[in-house]
Scaffold this active site. Structure first.
Site, PDB file in Angstrom:
ATOM      1  N   ASP A  97     -39.569   0.064  22.089  1.00 40.44           N
ATOM      2  CA  ASP A  97     -40.163   1.366  21.770  1.00 40.44           C
ATOM      3  C   ASP A  97     -39.189   2.431  21.293  1.00 40.44           C
ATOM      4  O   ASP A  97     -39.413   3.618  21.481  1.00 40.44           O
ATOM      5  CB  ASP A  97     -40.907   1.886  23.011  1.00 40.44           C
ATOM      6  CG  ASP A  97     -40.021   1.891  24.246  1.00 40.44           C
ATOM      7  OD1 ASP A  97     -38.790   1.900  24.089  1.00 40.44           O
ATOM      8  OD2 ASP A  97     -40.569   1.884  25.371  1.00 40.44           O
ATOM      9  N   GLU A 119     -41.699  -7.450  23.806  1.00 41.17           N
ATOM     10  CA  GLU A 119     -42.034  -6.432  24.835  1.00 41.17           C
ATOM     11  C   GLU A 119     -43.177  -5.539  24.329  1.00 41.17           C
ATOM     12  O   GLU A 119     -43.098  -4.300  24.322  1.00 41.17           O
ATOM     13  CB  GLU A 119     -40.825  -5.595  25.244  1.00 41.17           C
ATOM     14  CG  GLU A 119     -41.011  -4.878  26.576  1.00 41.17           C
ATOM     15  CD  GLU A 119     -39.838  -3.969  26.952  1.00 41.17           C
ATOM     16  OE1 GLU A 119     -39.766  -2.845  26.470  1.00 41.17           O
ATOM     17  OE2 GLU A 119     -38.992  -4.417  27.738  1.00 41.17           O
ATOM     18  N   GLU A 133     -41.261   7.383  22.969  1.00 34.95           N
ATOM     19  CA  GLU A 133     -41.437   5.927  23.050  1.00 34.95           C
ATOM     20  C   GLU A 133     -42.893   5.482  23.022  1.00 34.95           C
ATOM     21  O   GLU A 133     -43.212   4.431  22.457  1.00 34.95           O
ATOM     22  CB  GLU A 133     -40.738   5.384  24.306  1.00 34.95           C
ATOM     23  CG  GLU A 133     -39.211   5.411  24.250  1.00 34.95           C
ATOM     24  CD  GLU A 133     -38.595   6.753  24.609  1.00 34.95           C
ATOM     25  OE1 GLU A 133     -39.356   7.678  24.966  1.00 34.95           O
ATOM     26  OE2 GLU A 133     -37.363   6.901  24.522  1.00 34.95           O
ATOM     27  N   HIS A 215     -31.495   9.109  31.363  1.00 36.72           N
ATOM     28  CA  HIS A 215     -31.298   9.512  29.961  1.00 36.72           C
ATOM     29  C   HIS A 215     -32.555  10.029  29.271  1.00 36.72           C
ATOM     30  O   HIS A 215     -32.480  10.541  28.155  1.00 36.72           O
ATOM     31  CB  HIS A 215     -30.769   8.330  29.147  1.00 36.72           C
ATOM     32  CG  HIS A 215     -31.773   7.231  28.990  1.00 36.72           C
ATOM     33  ND1 HIS A 215     -32.741   7.249  28.017  1.00 36.72           N
ATOM     34  CD2 HIS A 215     -31.984   6.103  29.693  1.00 36.72           C
ATOM     35  CE1 HIS A 215     -33.482   6.173  28.131  1.00 36.72           C
ATOM     36  NE2 HIS A 215     -33.056   5.458  29.148  1.00 36.72           N
ATOM     37  N   ARG A 217     -35.511  11.502  27.223  1.00 35.05           N
ATOM     38  CA  ARG A 217     -35.618  12.758  26.468  1.00 35.05           C
ATOM     39  C   ARG A 217     -36.492  13.787  27.174  1.00 35.05           C
ATOM     40  O   ARG A 217     -36.191  14.968  27.185  1.00 35.05           O
ATOM     41  CB  ARG A 217     -36.194  12.460  25.075  1.00 35.05           C
ATOM     42  CG  ARG A 217     -35.148  12.419  23.997  1.00 35.05           C
ATOM     43  CD  ARG A 217     -35.786  12.169  22.637  1.00 35.05           C
ATOM     44  NE  ARG A 217     -34.860  12.419  21.548  1.00 35.05           N
ATOM     45  CZ  ARG A 217     -33.834  11.639  21.221  1.00 35.05           C
ATOM     46  NH1 ARG A 217     -33.579  10.555  21.920  1.00 35.05           N
ATOM     47  NH2 ARG A 217     -33.056  11.945  20.188  1.00 35.05           N
ATOM     48  N   HIS A 248     -24.806   8.108  30.799  1.00 41.72           N
ATOM     49  CA  HIS A 248     -25.219   7.815  29.412  1.00 41.72           C
ATOM     50  C   HIS A 248     -24.465   8.743  28.454  1.00 41.72           C
ATOM     51  O   HIS A 248     -24.191   9.893  28.796  1.00 41.72           O
ATOM     52  CB  HIS A 248     -26.734   8.057  29.333  1.00 41.72           C
ATOM     53  CG  HIS A 248     -27.394   7.546  28.098  1.00 41.72           C
ATOM     54  ND1 HIS A 248     -27.200   8.118  26.858  1.00 41.72           N
ATOM     55  CD2 HIS A 248     -28.272   6.535  27.894  1.00 41.72           C
ATOM     56  CE1 HIS A 248     -27.923   7.470  25.958  1.00 41.72           C
ATOM     57  NE2 HIS A 248     -28.588   6.498  26.563  1.00 41.72           N
TER      58      HIS A 248
HETATM   59  C1  UD1 Z   1     -32.411   5.964  22.950  1.00 39.79           C
HETATM   60  C2  UD1 Z   1     -33.897   5.693  22.720  1.00 39.79           C
HETATM   61  C3  UD1 Z   1     -34.626   5.471  24.035  1.00 39.79           C
HETATM   62  C4  UD1 Z   1     -33.927   4.411  24.879  1.00 39.79           C
HETATM   63  C5  UD1 Z   1     -32.457   4.801  25.042  1.00 39.79           C
HETATM   64  C6  UD1 Z   1     -31.709   3.730  25.803  1.00 39.79           C
HETATM   65  C7  UD1 Z   1     -35.064   6.759  20.859  1.00 39.79           C
HETATM   66  C8  UD1 Z   1     -35.655   7.986  20.330  1.00 39.79           C
HETATM   67  N1  UD1 Z   1     -34.502   6.841  22.057  1.00 39.79           N
HETATM   68  O1  UD1 Z   1     -32.295   7.227  23.601  1.00 39.79           O
HETATM   69  O2  UD1 Z   1     -35.955   5.047  23.777  1.00 39.79           O
HETATM   70  O3  UD1 Z   1     -34.569   4.328  26.127  1.00 39.79           O
HETATM   71  O4  UD1 Z   1     -31.858   4.939  23.751  1.00 39.79           O
HETATM   72  O5  UD1 Z   1     -30.467   4.206  26.234  1.00 39.79           O
HETATM   73  O6  UD1 Z   1     -35.094   5.747  20.216  1.00 39.79           O
HETATM   74  N2  UD1 Z   1     -24.541   8.253  22.000  1.00 39.79           N
HETATM   75  C9  UD1 Z   1     -23.205   7.922  21.832  1.00 39.79           C
HETATM   76  N3  UD1 Z   1     -22.850   6.605  21.915  1.00 39.79           N
HETATM   77  C10 UD1 Z   1     -23.748   5.618  22.186  1.00 39.79           C
HETATM   78  C11 UD1 Z   1     -25.089   5.967  22.396  1.00 39.79           C
HETATM   79  C12 UD1 Z   1     -25.475   7.278  22.275  1.00 39.79           C
HETATM   80  O7  UD1 Z   1     -22.374   8.773  21.600  1.00 39.79           O
HETATM   81  O8  UD1 Z   1     -23.344   4.451  22.271  1.00 39.79           O
HETATM   82  C13 UD1 Z   1     -24.930   9.670  21.856  1.00 39.79           C
HETATM   83  C14 UD1 Z   1     -24.889  10.147  20.392  1.00 39.79           C
HETATM   84  O9  UD1 Z   1     -24.476  11.491  20.373  1.00 39.79           O
HETATM   85  C15 UD1 Z   1     -26.355  10.024  19.970  1.00 39.79           C
HETATM   86  C16 UD1 Z   1     -27.049  10.449  21.246  1.00 39.79           C
HETATM   87  O10 UD1 Z   1     -26.287   9.845  22.297  1.00 39.79           O
HETATM   88  O11 UD1 Z   1     -26.663  10.847  18.866  1.00 39.79           O
HETATM   89  C17 UD1 Z   1     -28.505  10.093  21.358  1.00 39.79           C
HETATM   90  O12 UD1 Z   1     -28.756   8.737  21.051  1.00 39.79           O
HETATM   91  P1  UD1 Z   1     -30.292   8.306  20.736  1.00 39.79           P
HETATM   92  O13 UD1 Z   1     -30.330   6.846  20.485  1.00 39.79           O
HETATM   93  O14 UD1 Z   1     -30.873   9.186  19.686  1.00 39.79           O
HETATM   94  O15 UD1 Z   1     -31.054   8.697  22.057  1.00 39.79           O
HETATM   95  P2  UD1 Z   1     -30.961   8.083  23.506  1.00 39.79           P
HETATM   96  O16 UD1 Z   1     -31.172   9.193  24.466  1.00 39.79           O
HETATM   97  O17 UD1 Z   1     -29.757   7.252  23.616  1.00 39.79           O
HETATM   98  N1  UDP Z   2     -27.030  -0.806  31.741  1.00 40.86           N
HETATM   99  C1  UDP Z   2     -25.730  -1.201  31.413  1.00 40.86           C
HETATM  100  N2  UDP Z   2     -24.685  -0.370  31.734  1.00 40.86           N
HETATM  101  C2  UDP Z   2     -24.867   0.823  32.351  1.00 40.86           C
HETATM  102  C3  UDP Z   2     -26.196   1.233  32.657  1.00 40.86           C
HETATM  103  C4  UDP Z   2     -27.253   0.393  32.330  1.00 40.86           C
HETATM  104  O1  UDP Z   2     -25.519  -2.281  30.859  1.00 40.86           O
HETATM  105  O2  UDP Z   2     -23.878   1.521  32.629  1.00 40.86           O
HETATM  106  C5  UDP Z   2     -28.152  -1.689  31.362  1.00 40.86           C
HETATM  107  C6  UDP Z   2     -29.206  -1.945  32.423  1.00 40.86           C
HETATM  108  O3  UDP Z   2     -28.877  -3.077  33.201  1.00 40.86           O
HETATM  109  C7  UDP Z   2     -30.467  -2.160  31.598  1.00 40.86           C
HETATM  110  C8  UDP Z   2     -30.242  -1.321  30.365  1.00 40.86           C
HETATM  111  O4  UDP Z   2     -28.850  -1.013  30.325  1.00 40.86           O
HETATM  112  O5  UDP Z   2     -30.598  -3.498  31.166  1.00 40.86           O
HETATM  113  C9  UDP Z   2     -31.059  -0.062  30.432  1.00 40.86           C
HETATM  114  O6  UDP Z   2     -30.690   0.794  29.408  1.00 40.86           O
HETATM  115  P1  UDP Z   2     -31.162   2.307  29.355  1.00 40.86           P
HETATM  116  O7  UDP Z   2     -31.423   2.807  30.729  1.00 40.86           O
HETATM  117  O8  UDP Z   2     -30.169   3.025  28.521  1.00 40.86           O
HETATM  118  O9  UDP Z   2     -32.507   2.228  28.502  1.00 40.86           O
HETATM  119  P2  UDP Z   2     -34.037   1.961  28.872  1.00 40.86           P
HETATM  120  O10 UDP Z   2     -34.136   0.650  29.562  1.00 40.86           O
HETATM  121  O11 UDP Z   2     -34.505   3.105  29.716  1.00 40.86           O
HETATM  122  O12 UDP Z   2     -34.711   1.967  27.545  1.00 40.86           O
END
Ligand code: UD1
Ligand code: UDP
Length: 379
Positions: A97, A119, A133, A215, A217, A248
């Site tokens: 999602d 999923e 999502e 994390h 939103r 995160h």
């Molecule tokens: C995203 C997904 C969310 C998912 C989550 C898992 C969307 C809109 N959101 O949210 O559904 O549950 O990932 O973690 O698709 N960033 C880094 N390095 C990284 C990852 C993120 O610096 O490796 C920072 C960057 O500034 C980036 C920001 O986090 O712009 C947001 O990343 P984004 O993927 O837009 O949103 P998440 O909150 O990570």
């Molecule tokens: N996870 C990881 N390292 C971390 C925290 C979480 O590998 O420091 C793994 C966790 O086991 C799970 C996944 O990341 O499989 C969950 O990711 P996240 O919470 O970012 O996203 P969501 O599942 O909410 O979409």
């Protein structure tokens, strides 16, 4: 040969798609499989690719600091165009999602590839929670040719949306395939031992450890302030317990968490852990507090109770079984439920049941078998 393109972009998609990549690679007499990462996440995605030893065929490298949904969506669709046109896959696999999921589904629909949603069918039926999502997975659900649903609950949600019965396949969640793989690796591997040594330096596992992640939103802003205030209160009231929080990388999370929690002795803020190190830490923890989807699915398989900092969940199975409890982002509720589980052993043991409502570790084989069966004509 059937041509597959597997597309993902964030940490959880990578964890849940990695075993599918492996399952298709093991069937390379039937399939030519390529992996495309949008790199909606960069560092957190690369950690997963390293562990599962996946080298993507296409890396769109799209992540920008504090990216927004408008440009991310547009960039994914535009960047996928040439890959879809040149490789011309029969099937495109998307997961869950995220914005990557939704945008890649739209692009694949334009290319006339068949879209396989892994999923599929998770719903809260509330478009604002989780945001965005619920919209993302609903849009992918409209487009998908095959819906690989993890549970019968998710299948029933798809039936409510009048999806053709023959297109819904209940497989279990691929996260359990990944988890079992990781648990076996944790026993043998030593390439993440440095991370483990770092954690062992900080934590005393003879004392209770609370593992936290967050994390979402919809929790940004006041939600995270409440969460941090609750964690501080728990730490101060329970000096003997230790809270560890791999934070995160989203700046909307890093900001409040480091500002509000850096100076509490028994709260340890660390960088995101690699998947096997995180699984190891889940196993060593007393309790998990999270708003994560994936963690809600993994924890029951490890017998760990989870307090979920959300008002809704699309994963009701473990809530119904009593091992996951929704506490929202209300400070008082987070504090009182955590204290109850720290202090009341009977309540704690009721929530510590080991069960696998989300899968048996064979989801990916079921997906591959289904594709082989439905592609008999192509082969
Ligand atoms: C995203 C997904 C969310 C998912 C989550 C898992 C969307 C809109 N959101 O949210 O559904 O549950 O990932 O973690 O698709 N960033 C880094 N390095 C990284 C990852 C993120 O610096 O490796 C920072 C960057 O500034 C980036 C920001 O986090 O712009 C947001 O990343 P984004 O993927 O837009 O949103 P998440 O909150 O990570
Ligand atoms: N996870 C990881 N390292 C971390 C925290 C979480 O590998 O420091 C793994 C966790 O086991 C799970 C996944 O990341 O499989 C969950 O990711 P996240 O919470 O970012 O996203 P969501 O599942 O909410 O979409």
């Amino acid at each position: 040969m059937i041509k597959n393109l597997i597309v993902f972009g964030t940490r959880p998609e990578a964890i849940k798609m990695a075993p599918l990549v492996k399952a298709f690679e093991a069937n390379n007499n039937n399939f030519e499989t390529k992996v495309c990462i949008t790199a909606q996440h960069r560092e957190m995605l690369d950690q997963v690719l390293d562990f599962f030893e996946i080298i993507p065929d296409f890396d769109l490298n799209l992540m920008k600091p504090n990216q927004n949904l408008y440009s991310l969506t547009a960039d994914i669709i535009l960047s996928l165009k040439s890959i879809l046109e040149d490789f011309n896959p029969d099937y495109v696999y998307v997961h869950g999602d995220t914005t990557t999921t939704m945008a890649a589904s739209i692009a694949s629909f334009y290319s006339k590839a068949k879209v396989c949603h892994i999923e599929a069918g998770l719903r809260t039926f509330n478009m604002q929670s989780p945001f965005p999502e619920e919209m993302n997975r609903s849009v992918t659900g409209v487009i998908a040719d095959f819906h690989f649903a993890p549970t019968t609950t998710s299948r029933n949600n798809l039936r409510l949306e009048n999806k053709n019965e023959n297109t819904i396949i209940v497989t279990g969640n691929t996260v359990i395939d990944a988890l079992f793989f990781s648990v076996s690796k944790v026993k043998e591997a030593d390439f993440f031992s440095e991370e483990i040594q770092q954690v062992e330096k900080i934590l005393d596992f003879n004392r209770k450890v609370i593992l936290v992640t967050g994390h979402r939103r919809e929790n940004h802003g006041q939600g995270f302030i409440n969460i941090c205030e609750a964690l501080k209160e728990i730490a101060i009231a329970n000096k003997d317990c230790q809270i560890i929080y791999p934070v995160h990388l989203n700046p909307n999370v890093q900001g409040p968490v480091y500002k509000l929690l850096s100076d509490v002795n028994n709260i340890h803020l660390i960088s995101p852990l690699s998947y096997p190190a995180f699984v190891w830490l889940m196993e060593k923890s007393y309790l998990i507090i999270t708003d994560s989807g994936g963690v809600q699915e993994e924890a029951p398989s490890l017998g760990k109770p989870v307090l979920v900092m959300r008002d809704t969940t699309e994963r009701p199975e473990a809530v119904e079984a009593g091992t996951v409890l929704l506490v929202g982002t209300d400070r008082l509720k987070i504090v009182s439920e955590t204290n109850r589980l720290l202090q009341n052993e009977t309540d704690y043991s009721k929530m510590s049941k080991l069960h696998n409502p989300y899968g048996d570790g064979n989801a990916c084989n079921r997906i591959v078998e289904h594709i082989i069966k439905s592609s008999a004509k192509i082969i």
